[in-house]
Design a protein around this motif. Structure first.
Motif, short mmCIF file in Angstrom:
data_model
loop_
_atom_site.label_atom_id
_atom_site.label_comp_id
_atom_site.label_asym_id
_atom_site.label_seq_id
_atom_site.Cartn_x
_atom_site.Cartn_y
_atom_site.Cartn_z
N MET A 1 0.84 -1.19 0.00
CA MET A 1 0.00 0.00 0.00
C MET A 1 0.88 1.24 0.00
O MET A 1 1.84 1.35 0.73
CB MET A 1 -0.89 0.03 1.24
N LYS A 2 0.51 2.18 -0.87
CA LYS A 2 1.29 3.41 -0.92
C LYS A 2 1.11 4.18 0.36
O LYS A 2 0.02 4.35 0.87
CB LYS A 2 0.81 4.24 -2.11
N LYS A 3 2.18 4.67 0.92
CA LYS A 3 2.12 5.43 2.17
C LYS A 3 1.85 6.88 1.86
O LYS A 3 2.68 7.59 1.31
CB LYS A 3 3.44 5.28 2.92
N ASN A 4 0.66 7.35 2.22
CA ASN A 4 0.27 8.72 1.92
C ASN A 4 0.74 9.67 3.00
O ASN A 4 -0.03 10.16 3.81
CB ASN A 4 -1.27 8.82 1.79
N LEU A 5 2.03 9.91 3.04
CA LEU A 5 2.58 10.83 4.02
C LEU A 5 2.27 12.25 3.60
O LEU A 5 2.32 12.60 2.44
CB LEU A 5 4.10 10.67 4.11
N SER A 119 -6.18 7.25 7.77
CA SER A 119 -6.43 5.87 8.21
C SER A 119 -5.90 4.85 7.21
O SER A 119 -5.57 3.72 7.59
CB SER A 119 -7.92 5.65 8.45
N SER A 120 -5.79 5.24 5.94
CA SER A 120 -5.27 4.31 4.93
C SER A 120 -3.81 3.97 5.18
O SER A 120 -3.30 2.98 4.63
CB SER A 120 -5.43 4.91 3.53
N TYR A 121 -3.11 4.77 5.99
CA TYR A 121 -1.71 4.49 6.31
C TYR A 121 -1.57 3.34 7.31
O TYR A 121 -0.48 2.81 7.49
CB TYR A 121 -1.07 5.76 6.88
N PHE A 122 -2.70 2.96 7.94
CA PHE A 122 -2.68 1.90 8.96
C PHE A 122 -3.50 0.71 8.45
O PHE A 122 -4.67 0.52 8.82
CB PHE A 122 -3.25 2.45 10.27
N PRO A 123 -2.90 -0.12 7.58
CA PRO A 123 -3.64 -1.22 6.97
C PRO A 123 -3.85 -2.39 7.92
O PRO A 123 -3.20 -2.49 8.97
CB PRO A 123 -2.72 -1.63 5.80
N TYR A 124 -4.74 -3.27 7.52
CA TYR A 124 -5.03 -4.47 8.30
C TYR A 124 -3.84 -5.42 8.30
O TYR A 124 -3.18 -5.63 7.27
CB TYR A 124 -6.26 -5.17 7.72
N ILE A 129 1.09 -15.58 15.89
CA ILE A 129 1.14 -16.44 17.06
C ILE A 129 0.91 -15.64 18.34
O ILE A 129 0.21 -16.10 19.26
CB ILE A 129 2.51 -17.17 17.12
N VAL A 130 1.49 -14.44 18.42
CA VAL A 130 1.35 -13.62 19.63
C VAL A 130 0.65 -12.31 19.36
O VAL A 130 0.65 -11.41 20.20
CB VAL A 130 2.74 -13.36 20.27
N SER A 131 0.04 -12.15 18.18
CA SER A 131 -0.66 -10.90 17.85
C SER A 131 -2.04 -11.21 17.30
O SER A 131 -2.28 -12.27 16.73
CB SER A 131 0.16 -10.10 16.82
N SER A 132 -2.94 -10.27 17.48
CA SER A 132 -4.32 -10.45 17.03
C SER A 132 -4.58 -9.61 15.79
O SER A 132 -3.69 -8.90 15.30
CB SER A 132 -5.28 -10.05 18.16
N ASP A 133 -5.82 -9.67 15.27
CA ASP A 133 -6.20 -8.82 14.15
C ASP A 133 -5.97 -7.37 14.55
O ASP A 133 -6.33 -6.96 15.67
CB ASP A 133 -7.68 -9.03 13.81
N ARG A 134 -5.44 -6.56 13.63
CA ARG A 134 -5.12 -5.18 13.99
C ARG A 134 -4.93 -4.32 12.74
O ARG A 134 -4.69 -4.84 11.64
CB ARG A 134 -3.83 -5.15 14.82
N LEU A 135 -5.02 -3.02 12.95
CA LEU A 135 -4.61 -2.03 11.97
C LEU A 135 -3.30 -1.45 12.48
O LEU A 135 -3.21 -1.09 13.66
CB LEU A 135 -5.67 -0.93 11.82
N ALA A 162 -18.12 4.93 8.71
CA ALA A 162 -19.05 4.36 7.73
C ALA A 162 -18.43 3.20 6.98
O ALA A 162 -19.09 2.54 6.18
CB ALA A 162 -19.50 5.44 6.75
N ASP A 163 -17.15 2.93 7.24
CA ASP A 163 -16.42 1.89 6.52
C ASP A 163 -16.23 0.65 7.41
O ASP A 163 -16.58 0.64 8.58
CB ASP A 163 -15.06 2.44 6.10
N THR A 164 -15.69 -0.40 6.82
CA THR A 164 -15.41 -1.65 7.55
C THR A 164 -14.04 -2.19 7.13
O THR A 164 -13.44 -1.71 6.16
CB THR A 164 -16.47 -2.73 7.24
N THR A 165 -13.56 -3.18 7.86
CA THR A 165 -12.29 -3.83 7.53
C THR A 165 -12.50 -5.32 7.35
O THR A 165 -13.08 -5.98 8.22
CB THR A 165 -11.25 -3.59 8.65
N GLN A 166 -12.06 -5.84 6.21
CA GLN A 166 -12.13 -7.27 5.95
C GLN A 166 -10.99 -7.95 6.69
O GLN A 166 -9.81 -7.65 6.48
CB GLN A 166 -11.99 -7.54 4.45
#
Length: 298
Positions: A1-5, A119-124, A129-135, A162-166
């Motif tokens: 993903m392109k980093k929109n700095l 928020s697009s800078y923080f992808p899913y 093993i030691v981490s859960s689903d996250r952005l 209004a959005d969701t994360t797959q």
């Protein structure tokens, strides 16, 4: 993903020396949020002194900002600006089928917007093993000299809500992790919420990051360069220029300072290079500034 700095409040005299990826991102200036200075100054800023890992719960009792597109609980953090470059990994942890979609606004010491991470800078990120689903995303910032602290404001927006994360089904993640056949089952979808759980890991080093926060030198470039500035365009009054020596610097001294500046930049120690530049110009150098800028470019 392109980093929109979005790199803002850069010293116009050094815009040409900024890495290409950062400079190109300045075109996104209009995406920075509008937050009143009074709102910012009324926030309680939590200090984060590196190295540190801080877990934060943004709940219904947390401070909220509801201005324009910003909606919901926010996290406000103050970081030291005199310890070199800062690397900040921000994680928003999914809980069940909900997750907080973070945006980050970085402010300089005067609380002027200096960099923006949507928020697009923080992808899913898939669970491990030691981490859960996250952005998750990592910020690399270099505070300009002379500042004591900078600020990070973490918030979410109406559009994010209004959005969701797959996400990835835990059974799929486990199977892939142990090398088994991945089952053909549905993946859950996380709803974005105005509250959530964050984790911030902050480290400091004496190397340059990729976003300069605050000004390095007093502005001396054409006014057009000021278009990248968000918020107040009034910079602090520059310190009085040191008296120029009556005699020019000797050739051997010029060579010494220029070589030292090149070595410092090559080693990633921009703070040292800037100090050498200041001392060289105080002693009458005519080439130190050009050497510094050319060294950063390369």
């Amino acid at each position: 993903m392109k980093k929109n700095l979005l790199s803002l409040c850069l010293s116009p005299s050094l815009l040409a020396a900024v890495p290409a990826g950062v400079n190109a991102a300045q075109n996104d200036a209009n995406t920075a949020p509008a937050i009143s200075s009074q709102t910012l100054r009324n926030l309680s800023w939590t200090p984060l002194v590196p190295p540190v890992t801080q877990d934060v719960t943004l709940g219904t009792s947390s401070v909220e900002i509801n201005q324009g597109e910003i909606q919901g609980a926010v996290g406000a953090f103050a970081l030291p600006a005199d310890r070199g470059s800062l690397e900040i990994t921000l994680t928003s942890i999914a809980t069940g089928k909900t997750v907080y979609a973070p945006n980050v606004l970085v402010l300089d010491e005067q609380m002027r917007p200096a960099a923006f991470y949507p928020s697009s800078y923080f992808p899913y990120q898939k669970p491990g093993i030691v981490s859960s689903d996250r952005l998750e995303g990592t910020l690399k910032l270099t505070p300009a000299l002379g500042q004591k602290q900078i600020y990070l404001l973490v918030y979410t927006t109406r559009q994010d809500l209004a959005d969701t994360t797959q996400m990835v089904n835990p059974a799929k993640a486990f199977a892939a992790g142990v090398g088994n056949a991945v089952p053909d089952i549905l993946d859950p979808i996380a709803r974005h919420t105005p509250t959530g759980t964050l984790s911030l890991k902050v480290t400091a080093e004496q190397k340059t990051g990729n976003v300069m926060i605050g000004q390095i030198f007093p502005s001396s470039a054409p006014a057009a360069a000021a278009l990248v500035v968000v918020g107040s365009t009034q910079a602090p009054a520059p310190a009085a220029a040191p008296a120029k020596p009556s005699e020019p610097m000797l050739s051997d001294s010029e060579t010494y300072f220029n070589d030292a500046i090149k070595k410092a930049v090559k080693a990633g120690d921009v703070d040292k290079a800037l100090k050498l530049l200041d001392e060289a110009e105080r002693l009458g150098s005519k080439t130190a500034r050009k050497t510094f800028i050319e060294s950063v470019k390369h």
